[in-house]
Design an enzyme around this catalytic site. Structure first.
Site, PDB file in Angstrom:
ATOM      1  N   ASN A  90     -70.965  80.845 -23.755  1.00 41.26           N
ATOM      2  CA  ASN A  90     -69.574  80.433 -23.595  1.00 41.26           C
ATOM      3  C   ASN A  90     -69.018  80.753 -22.210  1.00 41.26           C
ATOM      4  O   ASN A  90     -67.826  80.576 -21.971  1.00 41.26           O
ATOM      5  CB  ASN A  90     -68.692  81.074 -24.675  1.00 41.26           C
ATOM      6  CG  ASN A  90     -68.779  82.589 -24.703  1.00 41.26           C
ATOM      7  OD1 ASN A  90     -69.168  83.219 -23.721  1.00 41.26           O
ATOM      8  ND2 ASN A  90     -68.432  83.183 -25.834  1.00 41.26           N
TER       9      ASN A  90
ATOM     10  N   ASP B 162     -63.777  75.272 -39.620  1.00 40.96           N
ATOM     11  CA  ASP B 162     -64.358  73.944 -39.428  1.00 40.96           C
ATOM     12  C   ASP B 162     -63.689  72.936 -40.359  1.00 40.96           C
ATOM     13  O   ASP B 162     -64.242  72.516 -41.367  1.00 40.96           O
ATOM     14  CB  ASP B 162     -65.874  73.972 -39.622  1.00 40.96           C
ATOM     15  CG  ASP B 162     -66.289  74.609 -40.934  1.00 40.96           C
ATOM     16  OD1 ASP B 162     -65.436  75.215 -41.598  1.00 40.96           O
ATOM     17  OD2 ASP B 162     -67.467  74.492 -41.292  1.00 40.96           O
TER      18      ASP B 162
ATOM     19  N   ASP C 181     -74.572  84.823 -19.649  1.00 39.87           N
ATOM     20  CA  ASP C 181     -75.109  83.722 -20.432  1.00 39.87           C
ATOM     21  C   ASP C 181     -76.115  82.920 -19.611  1.00 39.87           C
ATOM     22  O   ASP C 181     -76.122  83.001 -18.380  1.00 39.87           O
ATOM     23  CB  ASP C 181     -73.981  82.786 -20.875  1.00 39.87           C
ATOM     24  CG  ASP C 181     -73.073  83.423 -21.911  1.00 39.87           C
ATOM     25  OD1 ASP C 181     -73.441  84.475 -22.458  1.00 39.87           O
ATOM     26  OD2 ASP C 181     -71.987  82.856 -22.162  1.00 39.87           O
TER      27      ASP C 181
ATOM     28  N   GLU D  52     -71.842  81.393 -46.796  1.00 39.47           N
ATOM     29  CA  GLU D  52     -71.469  79.982 -46.780  1.00 39.47           C
ATOM     30  C   GLU D  52     -72.598  79.279 -47.524  1.00 39.47           C
ATOM     31  O   GLU D  52     -73.702  79.150 -46.987  1.00 39.47           O
ATOM     32  CB  GLU D  52     -71.342  79.454 -45.354  1.00 39.47           C
ATOM     33  CG  GLU D  52     -70.916  77.997 -45.318  1.00 39.47           C
ATOM     34  CD  GLU D  52     -70.912  77.410 -43.904  1.00 39.47           C
ATOM     35  OE1 GLU D  52     -70.035  76.578 -43.609  1.00 39.47           O
ATOM     36  OE2 GLU D  52     -71.792  77.778 -43.102  1.00 39.47           O
TER      37      GLU D  52
ATOM     38  N   GLU E 111     -73.601  87.670 -28.967  1.00 36.05           N
ATOM     39  CA  GLU E 111     -73.662  86.957 -27.686  1.00 36.05           C
ATOM     40  C   GLU E 111     -74.042  85.491 -27.874  1.00 36.05           C
ATOM     41  O   GLU E 111     -75.028  85.160 -28.540  1.00 36.05           O
ATOM     42  CB  GLU E 111     -74.664  87.640 -26.766  1.00 36.05           C
ATOM     43  CG  GLU E 111     -74.624  87.144 -25.335  1.00 36.05           C
ATOM     44  CD  GLU E 111     -73.320  87.497 -24.617  1.00 36.05           C
ATOM     45  OE1 GLU E 111     -72.567  86.565 -24.276  1.00 36.05           O
ATOM     46  OE2 GLU E 111     -73.075  88.701 -24.396  1.00 36.05           O
ATOM     47  N   THR E 112     -73.236  84.601 -27.300  1.00 36.88           N
ATOM     48  CA  THR E 112     -73.465  83.170 -27.384  1.00 36.88           C
ATOM     49  C   THR E 112     -73.133  82.536 -26.035  1.00 36.88           C
ATOM     50  O   THR E 112     -72.553  83.168 -25.159  1.00 36.88           O
ATOM     51  CB  THR E 112     -72.605  82.553 -28.507  1.00 36.88           C
ATOM     52  OG1 THR E 112     -73.032  81.213 -28.767  1.00 36.88           O
ATOM     53  CG2 THR E 112     -71.135  82.533 -28.125  1.00 36.88           C
TER      54      THR E 112
ATOM     55  N   ASP F 210     -73.301  82.280 -41.961  1.00 38.29           N
ATOM     56  CA  ASP F 210     -73.221  80.846 -41.717  1.00 38.29           C
ATOM     57  C   ASP F 210     -74.430  80.138 -42.327  1.00 38.29           C
ATOM     58  O   ASP F 210     -75.566  80.610 -42.189  1.00 38.29           O
ATOM     59  CB  ASP F 210     -73.173  80.610 -40.207  1.00 38.29           C
ATOM     60  CG  ASP F 210     -73.078  79.153 -39.841  1.00 38.29           C
ATOM     61  OD1 ASP F 210     -72.027  78.556 -40.096  1.00 38.29           O
ATOM     62  OD2 ASP F 210     -74.066  78.614 -39.292  1.00 38.29           O
TER      63      ASP F 210
ATOM     64  N   ASP G 104     -70.515  89.937 -27.633  1.00 39.09           N
ATOM     65  CA  ASP G 104     -70.289  88.955 -26.571  1.00 39.09           C
ATOM     66  C   ASP G 104     -69.394  89.556 -25.486  1.00 39.09           C
ATOM     67  O   ASP G 104     -68.264  89.950 -25.738  1.00 39.09           O
ATOM     68  CB  ASP G 104     -69.636  87.706 -27.159  1.00 39.09           C
ATOM     69  CG  ASP G 104     -69.731  86.516 -26.220  1.00 39.09           C
ATOM     70  OD1 ASP G 104     -69.333  86.662 -25.045  1.00 39.09           O
ATOM     71  OD2 ASP G 104     -70.214  85.454 -26.653  1.00 39.09           O
TER      72      ASP G 104
END
Length: 767
Positions: free
Chosen positions: A256, A523, A152, A448, A253-254, A400, A284
């Site tokens: 974190n 959420d 990351d 969403e 991949e983010t 999202d 990820d």
């Protein structure tokens, strides 16, 4: 909507395009890095319509290792830049193992100078020019089509984000020694098993975080907890629960890698949920036990196979409305943005910009819209979805803030239009066919259906081929259960939601199964906390907080502090969910009443409290038994899973009623009863014979009142009696509250009175 904060953006101005973008084959330009058939060479291809020079930088390792080669790319047709590097050339550069790479790019705002070196300002004109270009050769750029990343941007060894920033203070800082690098992968034929072809209407969705699923599970070998491999080991458990589709929070991949650095976490940096995608192709690597090059990909595919072997679909949450590059660092400074990947290659292509092209337009609240109207940006969406479908074996996607994918503007505005064929929404359906209504080959597409501002709230407003999270279902049932006397929810509104929300989905050719019914999601409150908390409590100490943001209007209630009443309310909510037309979704751990002590926005809590607990109390075990039995009842009765709205045409063209609504006194409910705000009890009978159901009829009564209500039972069918499957009243609470098939309690026939306690649900079958 989630309230994760990272490098907050600024919202400003977008103009509509009148044309429909041309459609290309999936990854027609073969972007990315790929070996040839003999693995004797690697072709590198990257898109940029505005660059004047792009260089490929090669590395022998991740981390701070220096480059071993820098190779200029050649611009070709379609603004695709490319080069071919032979195996011999790689060996001469000392690359005998995995190949790591990145790009550096020049353009109108930072022109090429042969004397430029890392950290130099030679060629600099501006951080951003009038056309929105943000080229900066001091920033090593991730290939948007890289199949894995080395690490990351921020790691425990590099906690500073300033090397990635532009602007006067940061533009000359070189990021090459800390920036993520793409990893070149070869092709493989690893099996992902046999994909389930089950119709979406027959699914039970279990939304969960891949890490949180097993981090607290002592039954999983420690090395595999929190990993794809560990998640695969839970497939038999989910199968036993009755789950047919697992929906993972983002696994692309983010940022974190730094989640474990400090406790308590920062509310503006830590990222547990993962809604800030750095790369749309790479699994990820933090969720892999094997983090060697290729390891995350292999392990993800093995996990998919483990679920497929149990007949469970794998759905993933994808975030194409914004990216992990974030937005402006300061609200009064348009020059300082992160330059990690998309922004440094072609900023106006990949981001929706304001009319002056100095800022990103923001309908997400987290840094600026991805330019879902642009054909090239759309290519990346379709190409990456196809990769996860075809290579990694994914069965469907939850999008999202999906309203952003319906944007008809490319600059200086936001406008959602489901009918416009040029939107990403309609292109996805054209090129990645949805699963047919009756099941078969295809993908399940779930939106969403909201974002921020404009006409972005679109529950019921998506085009054919799309299912949606039905926020109206969630809100109606919550208010009915928790706001008696303070919110006006009629039995007519409830009847519409319980029967598939025809008002939202029938007029545009969709069906009940296009409604994904849910009471909670990641959420917000857990199912337990929805009925145990009057308001959010996000500022508490680690490991339950602190978290910022979170919805203030939760329609929650602690049931007067009565733990038994809280469990009963949870049973009611889950029962109604399983007995409603549509596709039910539960949250990970809800089957055992997982609680977070009223934190309703734990996006940043990579903690023991936020991971699932696998040591249930007796009451939690009882609730798990209730959940499992209700899921099994739904699965056993196709009458609860209609392919169309509850009506059918007989051979003479007459409409046959498959569902009838009743008042408590046994009379058929009419408009006056449905519309009266003081009526809070409703019952309905579904004719099972129309569906080939093992039950001739199913009867459901919901008493939303605080006191007992007598229900007069309708006709169960010729020579049949009503039998009780479950009654959620406290007297029945226990491990066997839901009766097994053929073991239901006899109740009586037509006209039998059944006294149902306040705030409860009754389920009967006729046999």
């Amino acid at each position: 909507m989630h309230f994760i904060r990272h490098l907050l953006g600024l919202a400003l101005a977008c103009s509509a395009l009148a044309y429909v973008p041309a459609i290309a084959a999936i990854n027609a330009s073969q972007l990315g890095a790929s070996y040839n058939a003999k693995r004797s060479a690697i072709t590198f291809k990257v898109y940029s319509s505005r660059a004047t020079r792009i260089e490929l930088w090669l590395y022998a390792a991740a981390g701070a290792s220096p480059e071993v080669a820098r190779i200029p790319l050649t611009r070709g047709s379609g603004d695709v830049w490319s080069t071919v590097v032979s195996r011999a050339a790689l060996k001469r550069a000392g690359l005998n193992g995995p190949v790591y790479y990145g790009y550096r790019a020049w353009g109108p705002n930072w022109t090429w100078d042969a004397d430029w070196t890392k950290g130099s300002s030679l060629g600099f004109v501006s951080d951003v020019d009038a056309l929105g270009n943000r080229f900066n050769p001091n920033k090593l750029l991730v290939d948007p089509y890289a199949l894995e990343l080395s690490h990351d941007p921020l790691t425990p060894d590099n906690l500073s984000g300033v090397p990635y920033a532009s602007g006067a203070d940061y533009r000359n800082l070189d990021s090459g020694h800390v920036a993520p690098r793409g990893i070149v992968l070869g092709s493989d034929r690893q099996s992902i098993g046999s994909k389930p072809t089950r119709a979406f209407k027959d699914d039970i969705i279990y939304e969960v975080h891949v890490r949180g699923l097993t981090m607290n599970d002592a039954a999983i070998p420690q090395a595999y907890r929190g990993t794809y491999r560990g998640a695969g080991l839970k497939a038999p458990y989910l199968k036993s629960l009755g789950v047919t589709a697992v929906e993972f929070l983002p696994v692309q991949e983010t940022q974190n890698d730094t989640n474990d650095v400090s406790q308590p976490p920062s509310t503006d940096g830590d990222n547990y949920w993962g809604y800030a995608t750095l790369n749309y192709f790479a699994p990820d690597r933090r969720y892999a036990a094997d983090r060697s090059p290729g390891g995350p990909t292999r392990e993800f595919k093995a996990m998919v196979k483990a679920f497929h072997d149990q007949g469970i679909k794998v759905l993933i949450d994808v975030v194409y409305n914004h990216t992990g590059e974030g937005g402006a660092w300061k609200s009064d400074d348009p020059t300082t943005y992160n330059v990690l990947s998309f922004r440094g290659l072609d900023n106006p292509t990949y981001y929706t910009l304001t009319s002056d092209r100095q800022w990103t337009w923001d309908n997400t609240g987290v840094g600026g819209n991805y330019n879902t109207r642009n054909p090239i940006a759309q290519n990346l969406i379709v190409d990456s979805l196809a990769y996860w479908r075809d290579t990694l074996g994914v069965d469907g996607f939850r999008f999202d803030l999906a309203s952003v994918l319906g944007n008809t503007c490319e600059a200086a505005c936001f406008n959602y239009d489901k009918m416009d064929p040029g939107t990403a929404l309609n292109r996805i359906v054209r090129e990645l066919p949805p699963r047919p209504a009756g099941g078969g080959v295809g993908i399940d597409l779930i939106a969403e259906p909201w974002a921020i501002g404009g006409n972005s709230y679109q529950v019921g407003g998506f085009p054919s081929g799309w299912s949606e999270w039905n926020g109206r279902y969630r809100d109606s049932v919550r208010r009915s259960q928790n706001q008696l006397g303070s919110a006006s929810i009629t039995t007519g509104e409830l009847a519409t939601r319980f029967s598939g929300s025809a008002d939202l989905y029938q007029n545009n050719g969709r069906q009940p199964w296009n409604s994904v019914n849910f009471l909670i999601a990641h959420d917000g409150f857990t199912l337990h906390d929805l009925y145990a908390c009057n308001s959010k409590n996000n500022g508490q100490a680690w490991p339950y907080g602190p978290s910022d943001g979170g919805e203030d209007n939760n329609s929650s209630w602690d049931q007067g502090g009565d733990a038994g009443a809280q469990r009963r309310a949870a049973r009611n909510g889950l029962a109604l969910l399983m007995l409603s037309a549509g596709v039910p979704m539960i949250g990970g751990g809800d089957e055992a009443l997982r609680g977070l002590r009223c934190n309703n926005n734990p996006y940043n809590l990579d903690s023991t409290a936020n991971w699932l607990d696998w040591n249930p109390s007796p009451e939690q075990s009882n609730f798990r038994a209730f959940a499992k039995a209700m899921i099994a009842f739904r699965a056993a009765h196709p009458a609860l899973r209609p392919a169309t709205f509850y009506s059918a045409i007989d051979n003479n063209g007459n409409v046959m009623e498959q569902l009838r609504w009743f008042k408590p006194d046994g009379a058929v409910a009419d408009g006056a009863y449905f519309d009266h705000p003081n009526n809070h009890a409703i019952a309905w009978r579904i004719d099972g014979t129309e569906f080939g159901d093992s039950a001739a009829a199913i009867y459901i009564a919901y008493n939303g009142w605080s006191g007992d209500v007598n229900f007069s039972l309708p006709w169960p069918g010729s020579n049949r009696q009503w039998h009780r499957v479950t009654d959620t009243c406290p007297w029945a609470e226990g491990a066997s509250q839901v009766r097994a098939p053929r073991g239901e309690d006899p109740v009586g026939g037509e006209g039998t009175n059944y006294s149902l306690c306040g705030r409860s649900v009754l389920l009967l079958i006729a046999r």
